[in-house]
Design a protein around this motif. Structure first.
Motif, PDB file in Angstrom:
ATOM      1  N   ASP A   6      24.220  24.388  89.344  1.00  0.00           N
ATOM      2  CA  ASP A   6      23.589  23.067  89.367  1.00  0.00           C
ATOM      3  C   ASP A   6      22.071  23.255  89.430  1.00  0.00           C
ATOM      4  O   ASP A   6      21.484  23.236  90.516  1.00  0.00           O
ATOM      5  N   THR A  27      22.850  19.554  85.188  1.00  0.00           N
ATOM      6  CA  THR A  27      21.467  19.219  85.540  1.00  0.00           C
ATOM      7  C   THR A  27      21.459  17.749  85.906  1.00  0.00           C
ATOM      8  O   THR A  27      22.457  17.043  85.719  1.00  0.00           O
ATOM      9  N   ASN A  28      20.352  17.308  86.444  1.00  0.00           N
ATOM     10  CA  ASN A  28      20.141  15.870  86.653  1.00  0.00           C
ATOM     11  C   ASN A  28      18.641  15.624  86.553  1.00  0.00           C
ATOM     12  O   ASN A  28      17.856  16.585  86.541  1.00  0.00           O
ATOM     13  N   PHE A 133      30.431  13.501  94.658  1.00  0.00           N
ATOM     14  CA  PHE A 133      29.309  14.175  95.328  1.00  0.00           C
ATOM     15  C   PHE A 133      29.684  14.487  96.784  1.00  0.00           C
ATOM     16  O   PHE A 133      29.523  13.654  97.676  1.00  0.00           O
ATOM     17  N   ARG A 136      26.605  14.729  99.544  1.00  0.00           N
ATOM     18  CA  ARG A 136      25.923  13.452  99.839  1.00  0.00           C
ATOM     19  C   ARG A 136      26.810  12.531 100.678  1.00  0.00           C
ATOM     20  O   ARG A 136      26.289  11.709 101.438  1.00  0.00           O
ATOM     21  N   ALA A 167      30.826  18.066  92.877  1.00  0.00           N
ATOM     22  CA  ALA A 167      29.365  18.215  92.798  1.00  0.00           C
ATOM     23  C   ALA A 167      28.770  18.093  94.185  1.00  0.00           C
ATOM     24  O   ALA A 167      29.475  17.776  95.148  1.00  0.00           O
ATOM     25  N   THR A 187      30.228  22.583  90.989  1.00  0.00           N
ATOM     26  CA  THR A 187      28.854  22.857  90.589  1.00  0.00           C
ATOM     27  C   THR A 187      28.010  22.946  91.847  1.00  0.00           C
ATOM     28  O   THR A 187      28.148  22.121  92.760  1.00  0.00           O
TER      29      THR A 187
HETATM   30  C1  E4P Z   1      25.729  16.892  90.216  1.00  0.00           C
HETATM   31  O1  E4P Z   1      25.890  17.042  89.040  1.00  0.00           O
HETATM   32  C2  E4P Z   1      24.430  16.792  90.881  1.00  0.00           C
HETATM   33  O2  E4P Z   1      23.468  17.322  90.001  1.00  0.00           O
HETATM   34  C3  E4P Z   1      24.320  17.583  92.149  1.00  0.00           C
HETATM   35  O3  E4P Z   1      25.480  18.357  92.409  1.00  0.00           O
HETATM   36  C4  E4P Z   1      23.792  16.830  93.293  1.00  0.00           C
HETATM   37  O4  E4P Z   1      23.658  17.712  94.390  1.00  0.00           O
HETATM   38  P1  E4P Z   1      22.760  17.356  95.657  1.00  0.00           P
HETATM   39  O5  E4P Z   1      23.407  16.248  96.415  1.00  0.00           O
HETATM   40  O6  E4P Z   1      22.709  18.627  96.465  1.00  0.00           O
HETATM   41  O7  E4P Z   1      21.404  16.949  95.123  1.00  0.00           O
END
Ligand code: E4P
Length: 218
Positions: A6, A27-28, A133, A136, A167, A187
């Motif tokens: 990621d 990616t984001n 997620f 989060r 994720a 990821t």
């Molecule tokens: C998923 O595709 C996101 O890019 C990612 O896993 C978010 O992770 P984070 O909550 O650690 O920012």
């Protein structure tokens, strides 16, 4: 279970490729911003570079939040390389766009999934991946792994082909528990993957083996 890294950092991606266990990249927009990639041309160039480094799916996120904009951006991204997966947020127009992309044979990753209902909706729309997620949810005192479990169970009940891409996986126990729960993909940052290498008894045992070998062969 597939391992995706990621990150939008090319050095980290290269390191993961060299380790020989990488199946893809996510990616984001925050990760792209972290690398200082700005402007459409630079963003597209960067995605193409990542695709050339990795044999596997590369999620590239749309910025638009309206149907026409998501389709426009998603089609441009998909044209870049066959490994591009269009990452679409879990919003109403996102769901409509996922159905559109699925009908056109374009792979999608529905991102920002925080409930089993959202995952079910994305699967019904034909998403290739859903991204719950984990970290989060933990951050706000919920149980991110429980959500992964729910989604894995629901998809298996009905045989949905949509893959569960866990994720926001932040540490080694997260990754191991996702594997136990049957997530199709995790990821995570490269540090979580390399974190799997370590155990103090491995280090201690190796030091002893090498010392004994040296003593006899000195
Ligand atoms: C998923 O595709 C996101 O890019 C990612 O896993 C978010 O992770 P984070 O909550 O650690 O920012």
């Amino acid at each position: 279970m597939k391992f995706f890294v990621d990150t939008a950092n090319l050095r980290e991606i290269q390191e993961a490729v060299e380790l020989g266990v990488l199946d893809g990249v996510t990616t984001n927009p925050s990760l792209m911003a972290k690398e200082g990639i700005k402007g459409t041309d630079a963003v597209m160039r960067h995605y193409r570079q990542i695709c050339e480094m990795v044999e596997g799916d590369v999620s590239a996120e749309v910025i638009a939040t309206d149907f026409d904009g998501i389709i426009r951006e998603g089609e441009a991204l998909a044209e870049l390389h066959p490994n591009i997966v269009v990452k679409v947020p879990m919003i109403r127009d996102g769901v409509k766009a996922i159905r559109y992309f699925a009908d056109k044979g374009i792979k999608t990753n529905c991102t920002l999934i925080f409930t089993a209902g959202q995952a079910l909706l994305a699967a019904k729309a034909g998403a290739t991946y859903v991204s719950p997620f984990v970290g989060r949810l933990d951050d706000i005192g919920h149980d991110g792994l429980q959500l992964v479990q729910q989604i894995v169970d629901i998809f298996s009940n009905y045989g949905y082909p949509t893959q569960v891409l866990a994720a926001s996986v932040r540490h080694v126990p997260h990754l191991i528990q996702c594997a136990e729960l049957g997530a199709d993909v995790v990821t995570c940052p490269l540090s979580v993957i390399t974190g799997l290498l370590h155990h103090p008894l491995t280090d201690k045992g190796l030091a002893t083996f090498l010392a004994d070998h040296k003593r006899v062969n000195a």
